[in-house]
Design a protein around this motif. Structure first.
Motif, PDB file in Angstrom:
ATOM      1  N   ALA A 105      19.932 -32.556  61.139  1.00  0.00           N
ATOM      2  CA  ALA A 105      19.551 -31.143  61.112  1.00  0.00           C
ATOM      3  C   ALA A 105      18.761 -30.815  59.845  1.00  0.00           C
ATOM      4  N   ILE A 106      19.199 -31.366  58.725  1.00  0.00           N
ATOM      5  CA  ILE A 106      18.507 -31.121  57.456  1.00  0.00           C
ATOM      6  C   ILE A 106      17.152 -31.823  57.443  1.00  0.00           C
ATOM      7  N   THR A 107      17.152 -33.109  57.749  1.00  0.00           N
ATOM      8  CA  THR A 107      15.939 -33.922  57.640  1.00  0.00           C
ATOM      9  C   THR A 107      14.844 -33.507  58.609  1.00  0.00           C
ATOM     10  N   TYR A 108      15.216 -33.279  59.862  1.00  0.00           N
ATOM     11  CA  TYR A 108      14.197 -33.060  60.881  1.00  0.00           C
ATOM     12  C   TYR A 108      13.935 -31.595  61.217  1.00  0.00           C
ATOM     13  N   HIS A 109      14.770 -30.696  60.700  1.00  0.00           N
ATOM     14  CA  HIS A 109      14.535 -29.287  61.005  1.00  0.00           C
ATOM     15  C   HIS A 109      14.430 -28.437  59.746  1.00  0.00           C
ATOM     16  N   LEU A 110      15.438 -28.488  58.898  1.00  0.00           N
ATOM     17  CA  LEU A 110      15.428 -27.655  57.705  1.00  0.00           C
ATOM     18  C   LEU A 110      14.274 -28.023  56.776  1.00  0.00           C
ATOM     19  N   LEU A 111      14.074 -29.299  56.527  1.00  0.00           N
ATOM     20  CA  LEU A 111      13.007 -29.720  55.612  1.00  0.00           C
ATOM     21  C   LEU A 111      11.607 -29.534  56.209  1.00  0.00           C
ATOM     22  N   ASN A 112      11.543 -29.145  57.480  1.00  0.00           N
ATOM     23  CA  ASN A 112      10.257 -28.823  58.114  1.00  0.00           C
ATOM     24  C   ASN A 112      10.097 -27.320  58.333  1.00  0.00           C
ATOM     25  N   ASN A 113      11.062 -26.540  57.839  1.00  0.00           N
ATOM     26  CA  ASN A 113      11.009 -25.093  57.997  1.00  0.00           C
ATOM     27  C   ASN A 113      10.163 -24.491  56.880  1.00  0.00           C
ATOM     28  N   PHE A 165      12.077 -22.318  54.257  1.00  0.00           N
ATOM     29  CA  PHE A 165      12.928 -23.136  53.394  1.00  0.00           C
ATOM     30  C   PHE A 165      12.087 -23.871  52.357  1.00  0.00           C
ATOM     31  N   CYS A 166      10.952 -24.384  52.767  1.00  0.00           N
ATOM     32  CA  CYS A 166      10.101 -25.153  51.854  1.00  0.00           C
ATOM     33  C   CYS A 166       9.381 -24.270  50.841  1.00  0.00           C
ATOM     34  N   SER A 167       9.028 -23.053  51.237  1.00  0.00           N
ATOM     35  CA  SER A 167       8.250 -22.207  50.327  1.00  0.00           C
ATOM     36  C   SER A 167       9.116 -21.322  49.433  1.00  0.00           C
ATOM     37  N   THR A 168      10.041 -20.570  49.998  1.00  0.00           N
ATOM     38  CA  THR A 168      10.820 -19.629  49.188  1.00  0.00           C
ATOM     39  C   THR A 168      12.282 -20.000  49.066  1.00  0.00           C
ATOM     40  N   GLY A 169      12.799 -20.805  49.977  1.00  0.00           N
ATOM     41  CA  GLY A 169      14.198 -21.208  49.941  1.00  0.00           C
ATOM     42  C   GLY A 169      15.062 -20.308  50.800  1.00  0.00           C
ATOM     43  N   MET A 170      16.301 -20.731  50.994  1.00  0.00           N
ATOM     44  CA  MET A 170      17.246 -19.994  51.833  1.00  0.00           C
ATOM     45  C   MET A 170      18.643 -20.106  51.253  1.00  0.00           C
ATOM     46  N   ILE A 171      19.449 -19.072  51.521  1.00  0.00           N
ATOM     47  CA  ILE A 171      20.866 -19.149  51.196  1.00  0.00           C
ATOM     48  C   ILE A 171      21.579 -19.819  52.366  1.00  0.00           C
ATOM     49  N   TYR A 180      16.391 -34.471  48.216  1.00  0.00           N
ATOM     50  CA  TYR A 180      15.373 -33.698  48.922  1.00  0.00           C
ATOM     51  C   TYR A 180      15.500 -32.194  48.724  1.00  0.00           C
ATOM     52  N   ILE A 181      16.661 -31.750  48.238  1.00  0.00           N
ATOM     53  CA  ILE A 181      16.960 -30.328  48.159  1.00  0.00           C
ATOM     54  C   ILE A 181      17.390 -29.971  46.750  1.00  0.00           C
ATOM     55  N   ALA A 182      16.901 -28.818  46.288  1.00  0.00           N
ATOM     56  CA  ALA A 182      17.259 -28.342  44.960  1.00  0.00           C
ATOM     57  C   ALA A 182      17.781 -26.915  45.053  1.00  0.00           C
ATOM     58  N   ASN A 216      28.385 -11.054  45.590  1.00  0.00           N
ATOM     59  CA  ASN A 216      28.643 -12.430  45.144  1.00  0.00           C
ATOM     60  C   ASN A 216      27.341 -13.151  44.846  1.00  0.00           C
ATOM     61  N   GLU A 217      27.372 -13.972  43.817  1.00  0.00           N
ATOM     62  CA  GLU A 217      26.214 -14.785  43.476  1.00  0.00           C
ATOM     63  C   GLU A 217      26.236 -16.056  44.333  1.00  0.00           C
ATOM     64  N   VAL A 218      25.157 -16.318  45.066  1.00  0.00           N
ATOM     65  CA  VAL A 218      25.065 -17.498  45.931  1.00  0.00           C
ATOM     66  C   VAL A 218      23.807 -18.281  45.580  1.00  0.00           C
ATOM     67  N   ASN A 219      23.855 -19.563  45.855  1.00  0.00           N
ATOM     68  CA  ASN A 219      22.702 -20.423  45.592  1.00  0.00           C
ATOM     69  C   ASN A 219      21.620 -20.219  46.642  1.00  0.00           C
ATOM     70  N   VAL A 220      20.381 -20.340  46.199  1.00  0.00           N
ATOM     71  CA  VAL A 220      19.227 -20.373  47.088  1.00  0.00           C
ATOM     72  C   VAL A 220      18.732 -21.815  47.058  1.00  0.00           C
ATOM     73  N   TYR A 221      18.755 -22.452  48.209  1.00  0.00           N
ATOM     74  CA  TYR A 221      18.331 -23.853  48.305  1.00  0.00           C
ATOM     75  C   TYR A 221      16.907 -23.939  48.804  1.00  0.00           C
ATOM     76  N   LYS A 222      16.202 -24.960  48.331  1.00  0.00           N
ATOM     77  CA  LYS A 222      14.787 -25.146  48.670  1.00  0.00           C
ATOM     78  C   LYS A 222      14.475 -26.640  48.648  1.00  0.00           C
ATOM     79  N   SER A 223      13.482 -27.030  49.415  1.00  0.00           N
ATOM     80  CA  SER A 223      13.093 -28.441  49.387  1.00  0.00           C
ATOM     81  C   SER A 223      12.427 -28.763  48.052  1.00  0.00           C
TER      82      SER A 223
END
Length: 172
Positions: free
Chosen positions: A105-113, A116-122, A152-154, A164-171
């Motif tokens: 799911a991460i490799t083939y969908h999230l990292l191609n979103n 997610f790649c430009s601004t990131g997602m919670i 692959y993710i930061a 609540n403070e939450v992380n924003v993940y991005k490729s």
């Protein structure tokens, strides 16, 4: 045909398992082997036997010649192609209808979103993306998977959600 190289075939089958999001336990059941056997194969301590190779060939719709290629090509969106090919095969289609591995799911969908790649997602937004694909993963599972895939993710920053403070993940 050149000689059969079970090591190459084993490596290609493992790539196919991963690139199609098949859980090891489900593939082990499909080839009628234990998860321990599949674990030994993943560690390079063993190779797939001819019966398992034949089942894998049928399931992944790959000929022995294709599986025996040093640099086998795996088509984009091969999971959906397999779903279509096996729609009338109950044993195969039920396996493909299951939720794929989180790595898939991460490799083939999230990292191609794009978002997610430009601004990131919670995590909550990632969860909703996966749910839109019919895959239900818990928030804690997604969160721990983001950390496990730090290659692959930061963490791109933080956001405040419901106080609540939450992380924003991005490729990366």
């Amino acid at each position: 045909m050149n000689t059969i190289n079970r090591k190459v075939i084993t490596e290609n089958i493992l790539k196919l398992i991963d690139s199609n999001g098949i859980e090891d336990i489900d593939f082990a059941n499909l080839i009628e082997k234990s998860t321990r056997t599949l674990s030994r194969i993943r560690k390079g301590q063993s190779l797939f036997d001819i019966d398992a190779i034949n089942v894998a060939s049928s399931f992944f719709d790959k000929s022995l010649i294709e599986l025996n290629k040093q640099h086998m090509v795996i088509e984009a969106d091969s999971r959906n192609k397999l779903k279509h090919i096996h729609k009338n095969n109950a044993a195969y289609s039920s396996l493909l209808e299951k939720r794929p591995s989180i790595t898939y799911a991460i490799t083939y969908h999230l990292l191609n979103n794009k978002e997610f790649c430009s601004t990131g997602m919670i995590v909550d937004k990632i969860k909703k993306l996966f749910e839109s694909l019919g895959w239900n993963y818990s928030s804690s599972y997604i969160s721990s998977s983001m950390r496990r895939n730090s290659k692959y993710i930061a963490v791109a920053g933080t956001a405040i959600v419901d106080g609540n403070e939450v992380n924003v993940y991005k490729s990366k």
